[in-house]
Write an enzyme that holds these catalytic residues in place. Structure first.
Site, PDB file in Angstrom:
ATOM      1  N   LYS A  26     -66.860 -33.735 -53.699  1.00  0.00           N
ATOM      2  CA  LYS A  26     -65.955 -33.146 -52.716  1.00  0.00           C
ATOM      3  C   LYS A  26     -65.829 -31.651 -52.937  1.00  0.00           C
ATOM      4  CE  LYS A  26     -61.305 -33.901 -50.728  1.00  0.00           C
ATOM      5  NZ  LYS A  26     -60.053 -34.674 -50.848  1.00  0.00           N
ATOM      6  N   SER A 101     -58.656 -37.116 -46.878  1.00  0.00           N
ATOM      7  CA  SER A 101     -59.404 -35.889 -46.660  1.00  0.00           C
ATOM      8  C   SER A 101     -60.802 -35.912 -47.256  1.00  0.00           C
ATOM      9  CB  SER A 101     -58.617 -34.709 -47.254  1.00  0.00           C
ATOM     10  OG  SER A 101     -58.478 -34.855 -48.659  1.00  0.00           O
ATOM     11  N   SER A 125     -56.263 -39.862 -49.954  1.00  0.00           N
ATOM     12  CA  SER A 125     -57.472 -39.171 -49.501  1.00  0.00           C
ATOM     13  C   SER A 125     -58.776 -39.733 -50.043  1.00  0.00           C
ATOM     14  CB  SER A 125     -57.385 -37.679 -49.830  1.00  0.00           C
ATOM     15  OG  SER A 125     -56.427 -37.052 -49.007  1.00  0.00           O
TER      16      SER A 125
END
Length: 420
Positions: A26, A101, A125
């Site tokens: 990420k 996210s 997330s």
């Protein structure tokens, strides 16, 4: 599909437990000499001079990092649509969001572009995109995994965690990244000698599964059908179930967003175009330069949360909002403690709805916030949780969430593996 922000291969050691495995990371996790943007124009050209602890551990374990994945800007979103680099599409549900996210990380695994991925979970997330993309995601206990090198959104809530196609794969990645770190004082020794991958043996005989009524009521009918079928499956394998109550989760979403936005307003103050981030390059006084940099560098959702967080911390409103939110957080923790006095794990749908259509939530932020109702209580209580694929409704993936007591990752991994 717009999975990666930066596609750059980073080779790990020649041997190790992850040798030959590819991992996507990420884009809010620092990678030495590789751009780390947090999905924001504010950090479009930021290149960290160091690796996050989890990245160092990936390299030592022999993993090959294949790129930095798209995400909601600074982790603020549930759909991976607030990224300054455009949205990511769900690879298993055309025209739908991948969740957020960490949507790019879950999409990379679901699409077969990486064997494993790292995400971060502040209020769901990792679990949300895992559920929406039909993969496995683990949110570790706060303190199990080092946050050194994670660009902070809300320090008291967030954890880095693994995403994989199977429970065993995700657990094997957790084995690599977990453990104390002298550079992160919040890490703990608990779990340092655990073998999470070995716990994925599917043995749930005698396990007591609590079902919190508050996390089941109100979910989409199709989601509930899949959820109850999965619970029946666990019972057929020897688990017992009982209904429990978490009364205070009624206030969890409100408390979470006050706390998270307040911490975000503090953490993001450093991105002013002078210390870090995009510079507007304007002449004039410092306030003008500061304001222009943040106006151009931050997207609408980040601005909204920073403004609300600043308001909640301001003189005259701190006790009215932030202090009350912390009081509610304590009640959530207490309710979980009481529930675990009579159960081993708690089960609920990961998300109360299936993946939304792209663009559906952008005009209604409140709808997006309320979709986190089943995930944010776990972060408030600093507990571990896993989302495992449970089935489909109208050909859309549905995830089942299992929550355990602090540092009982082995228990939730064992229970989740029984559903595969």
């Amino acid at each position: 599909m717009n999975v990666y922000i930066t596609e750059e291969t980073i080779e790990g050691a020649e041997d190790g437990p992850l040798a030959g495995r590819t991992v996507a990371v990420k884009d809010n996790i620092s990678t030495e000499n590789v751009r780390t943007t947090c999905g924001s124009a504010m950090l479009e050209d930021y290149v960290p001079p160091y690796d996050a602890t989890v990245v160092s551990r990936l390299k030592e374990a022999g993993a090959t990092i294949v790129g930095k994945t798209n995400m909601d800007e600074f982790g603020m979103g549930t759909t991976t649509e607030t990224s300054a680099f455009g949205p990511t599409e769900n690879p298993v549900a055309e025209g739908r969001v991948p969740g957020g996210s960490s949507g790019g990380s879950a999409a990379a695994v679901a699409a077969g572009e990486a064997d494993l991925a790292l995400g971060s979970d502040t209020g769901g997330s990792i679990r949300c995109p895992a559920a929406f993309c039909g993969v496995v995601g683990i949110k570790p206990t706060y303190g199990l995994v080092s946050r050194y090198g994670l660009v902070a959104y809300a320090n008291s809530l967030e954890q880095i965690g693994p995403i994989g196609n199977t429970v065993e794969d995700a657990a094997a990645l957790l084995d690599v990244i977990s453990g104390p770190d002298e550079r992160d004082s919040t890490t703990r020794d608990e779990g340092a000698d655990s073998n999470y991958a070995a716990a994925a043996d599917g043995d749930v005989d005698g396990l007591t599964v609590g079902i919190p009524t508050e996390l089941v009521e109100g979910a989409d009918e199709g989601v509930l059908d899949v959820f109850w079928d999965a619970i029946d499956d666990l019972e057929s394998q020897g688990a017992t179930t009982r209904e429990v109550s978490l009364e205070s989760v009624e206030y969890a979403v409100q408390a979470y967003y006050v706390i998270a936005m307040s911490e975000a307003s503090s953490n993001l103050a450093r991105f002013d175009g002078v210390r870090y981030g995009h510079s507007g390059g304007y002449d004039g006084n410092w306030n003008e330069v500061f304001g222009r940099a943040r106006e151009e560098g931050f997207g609408p959702e980040v601005k909204r949360r920073v403004l609300l967080g600043t308001y909640a911390l301001s003189a005259g409103y701190h006790d009215k909002y932030y202090k009350k939110a912390q009081d509610a957080r304590a009640l959530v923790e207490q309710d979980f403690d009481e529930a675990f006095a009579e159960t081993d794990v708690l089960a609920s749908p990961t998300m109360p709805v299936p993946p939304m259509e792209l663009g559906e939530s952008l005009s209604d932020p409140l709808k997006m916030y309320l979709a986190d109702a089943n995930t944010v209580p776990v972060n408030l209580a600093n507990l571990p949780a896993i989302s495992v694929p449970a089935g489909e409704t109208d050909r859309l993936p549905v995830g089942l969430q299992l929550v355990g007591p602090a540092f009982e990752e082995e228990t939730i991994v064992r229970a989740a593996s029984a559903l595969e």
